[in-house]
Design an enzyme around this catalytic site. Structure first.
Site, PDB file in Angstrom:
ATOM      1  N   ALA A  93       0.859  -1.176   0.000  1.00 34.39           N
ATOM      2  CA  ALA A  93       0.000   0.000   0.000  1.00 34.39           C
ATOM      3  C   ALA A  93       0.899   1.231   0.000  1.00 34.39           C
ATOM      4  CB  ALA A  93      -0.895  -0.016   1.229  1.00 34.39           C
ATOM      5  N   GLY A 101       0.662  -5.039   1.070  1.00 41.06           N
ATOM      6  CA  GLY A 101      -0.543  -5.134   0.246  1.00 41.06           C
ATOM      7  C   GLY A 101      -0.273  -5.791  -1.102  1.00 41.06           C
ATOM      8  N   GLU A 139      -0.532  -9.353  -0.396  1.00 41.04           N
ATOM      9  CA  GLU A 139      -1.951  -9.645  -0.124  1.00 41.04           C
ATOM     10  C   GLU A 139      -2.767  -9.652  -1.414  1.00 41.04           C
ATOM     11  OE1 GLU A 139      -1.958  -6.473   2.852  1.00 41.04           O
ATOM     12  OE2 GLU A 139      -2.733  -7.908   4.305  1.00 41.04           O
ATOM     13  N   GLU A 197       4.750  -4.970   7.299  1.00 43.13           N
ATOM     14  CA  GLU A 197       4.009  -3.893   7.950  1.00 43.13           C
ATOM     15  C   GLU A 197       4.463  -3.643   9.380  1.00 43.13           C
ATOM     16  OE1 GLU A 197       2.663  -6.304   6.097  1.00 43.13           O
ATOM     17  OE2 GLU A 197       1.054  -5.494   4.842  1.00 43.13           O
TER      18      GLU A 197
END
Ligand code: HXC
Length: 258
Positions: free
Chosen positions: A65, A109, A112, A132
């Site tokens: 992200a 992300g 993911e 993260e």
């Protein structure tokens, strides 16, 4: 449709989406995720398309992200406004198969997103990770849930708690990816897999995707029951008649997606 953060190409029956924010290693911001969602929905509703491939660059599938975009968000922005993850779930609504072709970094992300796809084909230089924790947060798009299902609790804990990256060979051993190929072969291999799937009966392909995904959501006996119903339903399709007739007549099947 005009896109800035992705490139959408149609190659025969396959939709190819390339994540394209090269300066930020394909960091996944709101605009990119919106564009990805729109592209996926348009391919899913396009009758000429039977399979989808998502890829990135040689250096990064996606480095996570967008940290710059989210660094100053408050709890209310993320909770009440759902700022970061609001447009991340579209991919789960897609009924046609989605293959992730991963080279380079698939972090946070990015890892993911790859795991939300139906399967992952990795280049030899792929690196997967959930870093993260180093940013003072945790995976927020399914990492803590999909990783243990994909690679075991022990390895998932190791990756999420230490932030270490897993290379392609380890990812294949652990079952995170279905195959590893030389980097220069990645797109060719992913497109060939997609073309193979696209040559099958689309309704049967969709039933198989639905049934395999059910394995993650239910008990074994309920899952087997669900599979049995879809298996029986396949006998109501013209394509089952064609597939079995073609085998008996020693010829290739010509499916009509009916
Ligand atoms: C914003 C990013 C970024 C990211 C890289 N960049 N990752 N920008 N968000 N996630 C930018 C850098 O700031 C830099 O911009 C440019 O991309 C190139 O990156 P470098 O760091 O210079 O490249 P390199 O030294 O090769 O290192 C590559 C890297 C590193 C190891 C992948 O960039 C990195 O650690 N990135 C962050 C990975 C990460 O923590 N991901 C998790 C994010 S949180 P400039 O302008 O300086 O050139 C997350 C939560 C998901 O994903 C929750 C659900 C939504």
């Amino acid at each position: 449709m005009e896109f800035e953060c992705i490139i959408l190409e149609i190659k025969e029956k396959v939709g190819l989406i390339t994540l394209h924010r090269p300066k930020a290693l394909n960091a996944l911001n709101d605009q990119l995720m919106n564009e990805l969602g729109s592209a996926l929905k348009s391919l899913d509703s396009n009758e000429a398309i039977q399979c989808i491939v998502i890829t990135g660059s040689e250096k990064a599938f996606a480095a996570g992200a967008d940290i710059a975009a989210m660094a100053n968000y408050s709890f209310m922005d993320t909770y009440k406004g759902d700022y970061i993850t609001r447009n991340w779930e579209t991919i789960r609504q897609i009924r046609k198969p989605v293959i992730a072709a991963v080279a380079g970094y698939a972090l946070g992300g990015g890892c993911e997103l790859a795991m939300m796809c139906d399967f992952i084909i990795a280049a030899e230089n792929a690196k997967f990770g959930q870093p993260e924790i180093k940013l003072g947060t945790l995976p927020g798009a399914g990492g803590t849930q999909r990783l243990p299902r994909a690679i075991s609790k022990s390895k998932a804990m190791d990756m999420c708690l230490t932030a270490r990256m897993m290379d392609a060979a380890e990812a294949e051993r652990a079952g995170l990816v279905s195959r590893v190929v030389p980097q220069e072969m990645l797109l060719e291999e992913a497109m060939a897999a997609a073309s193979t799937i696209a040559s099958m009966s689309l309704p049967i392909v969709m039933m198989i995707k639905e049934s395999v995904n059910r394995a993650y959501e239910t008990t074994l006996s309920e899952g087997v029951h669900f599979e049995r119903r879809l298996f029986q339903a396949s006998f109501g399709t013209e394509d089952q008649k064609e597939g079995m007739a073609a085998f008996l007549e020693k010829r290739s099947a010509v499916f009509k997606n009916q």
